[in-house]
Design an enzyme around this catalytic site. Structure first.
Site, mmCIF file in Angstrom:
data_model
loop_
_atom_site.group_PDB
_atom_site.id
_atom_site.type_symbol
_atom_site.label_atom_id
_atom_site.label_comp_id
_atom_site.label_asym_id
_atom_site.label_seq_id
_atom_site.Cartn_x
_atom_site.Cartn_y
_atom_site.Cartn_z
ATOM 1 C CB CYS A 141 -0.886 0.027 1.293
ATOM 2 S SG CYS A 141 -2.144 1.473 1.223
ATOM 3 C CB CYS A 163 -2.182 3.882 7.889
ATOM 4 S SG CYS A 163 -3.337 4.748 6.773
ATOM 5 C CB CYS A 194 -1.507 -0.423 8.127
ATOM 6 S SG CYS A 194 -2.365 -1.528 6.811
ATOM 7 C CB CYS A 251 -15.836 -7.109 5.144
ATOM 8 S SG CYS A 251 -16.982 -6.925 6.347
ATOM 9 C CB CYS A 287 -19.258 -4.582 4.001
ATOM 10 S SG CYS A 287 -18.501 -2.893 4.673
ATOM 11 C CB CYS A 298 -19.509 0.248 7.771
ATOM 12 S SG CYS A 298 -18.451 -0.725 8.789
ATOM 13 N NE ARG A 335 -19.076 -5.383 11.821
ATOM 14 C CZ ARG A 335 -19.036 -4.748 10.835
ATOM 15 N NH1 ARG A 335 -18.142 -3.940 10.275
ATOM 16 N NH2 ARG A 335 -20.252 -4.229 10.347
#
Length: 366
Positions: A78, A82, A85, A122, A155, A215, A285
């Site tokens: 990626c 972040c 992550c 998801c 999702c 979400c 969740r």
């Protein structure tokens, strides 16, 4: 009988913080900032806090637990930074990296999860955000899953959305779009520099305008203060999401937050309770990190959250599905949408397999 913490003296009655929070939540009202901070402060016994949160959970969701699963369509590499992550730019975390899996494999993984009682699948892909070709790939995956399982909620989580992409995903059969705020606005620059808190808010708004159920939740254990936790909860409330995932940091070695172990089971439960009081009738969740941070108190978390992930996360192993289903049954809860006459022993055979791309979750003693 009054809830725990309420005292009586003759006809006089003192309403405690916890009873006030329950009454406020049952009216779907937001607690005051002072009351929210008190939940985190630890002045009330943990069992009383959980019991109060359970009153709200039971009112709106009964004893049902909604199961969700993740299908990791594309892992690693990626360009975003972040700090939490394992897939971030510069990460040396020991995870699998691969490009897009095909729609047949994705549909098979989703089908295995649906057989286990999963209601929401998801679809997640690493990256800053999808291009046109990426949207076409996801449209194909959605179609393959819906052909076999038309009842399942899909999702999608692909990063920052561009104009018109939410509408395309909705037309393809997606139900929701997931994009966490992760931390408070004032702290956001401390955990990410390649995009902004405002970018995330804009994506959620685009998803909602495009007809997708929003979400959005958070990750805790990154050094946030009580004030910053409350700031984030209140900011999320303003965005009015339909589901709120609560993650606890999985501190991968090879990331800036690797080795950061500041959470306790009690801290996690108090955060969950705060989110239940702030989102009384919204799906809360229990998400990443629950196994390593809640440990033996996972069962108490089920009395607060009404939804969990079954199986593995993006790049780390979750608890075996059989153990999750046993945990739910032992606590006297039922799986939403699953045949409630099915015995727990039979349900043990309905578990999601280990999925491509899932590594080993770090442990405190690692």
């Amino acid at each position: 009988m009054p809830i725990a913490g309420v005292s009586r003296s003759g006809d006089d009655r003192t309403v405690t913080l916890l009873e006030k929070l329950v009454m406020t939540s049952l009216k779907r009202e937001l607690p005051t900032r002072a009351d929210a901070l008190q939940v985190l402060a630890g002045e009330d016994e943990l069992v009383d806090v959980v019991a109060a949160a359970f009153k709200v959970r039971r009112e709106f969701f009964g004893r049902r637990v909604k199961l969700n699963t993740i299908v990791n369509l594309k892992s690693g590499l990626c360009p975003e930074d972040c700090a939490y992550c394992s897939q971030r730019l510069g990460s040396t975390a020991d995870i699998l990296k691969y490009s897009w899996i095909d729609s047949v494999e994705a549909a098979q993984l989703a089908g295995d999860a649906v057989a286990a009682g999963v209601k929401r699948v998801c679809l997640v892909a690493s990256g800053r955000g999808p291009g046109d070709r990426d949207i076409r790939r996801v449209e194909s995956v959605i179609g393959a899953i819906k052909d076999e399982h038309p009842q399942v909620e899909i999702c999608v989580c692909l990063g920052l959305l561009q104009a018109g992409q939410a509408e395309r995903l909705r037309a393809a059969g997606a139900y929701a779009y997931s994009h966490n705020l992760n931390t408070s606005e004032q702290r956001y620059g401390d955990i990410c520099t390649t995009h902004t808190y405002g970018d995330r808010v804009e994506t959620l708004q685009r998803a909602a305008r495009g007809g997708l159920s929003p979400c959005s939740g958070a990750i805790f254990g990154m050094g946030e203060s009580d004030d910053e936790i409350v700031d984030l909860a209140f900011a999320l409330r303003e965005l009015d999401p339909d589901s709120v995932p609560v993650n606890f940091l999985i501190p991968f070695e090879g990331t800036p937050l690797g080795g950061r172990w500041e959470l306790t089971p009690e801290r996690c439960l108090r955060i969950l309770a705060l989110f239940r009081f702030c989102f009384p009738d919204v799906e809360v969740r229990l998400a990443g990190g629950r196994e390593i941070h809640l440990r033996g108190l996972q069962v108490l978390a089920l009395h607060v959250a009404n939804s969990i992930f079954l199986g593995d996360y993006l790049t780390s192993e979750g608890q075996p599905g059989a153990d999750d289903l046993q945990l739910i049954a032992d606590a006297g809860f039922t799986v939403e949408g699953l045949d409630h006459t099915t015995s727990p022993d039979v349900r043990h055979d309905l578990v999601t397999p280990r999925r491509r791309g899932a590594g080993t979750s770090p442990r405190r003693d690692a």
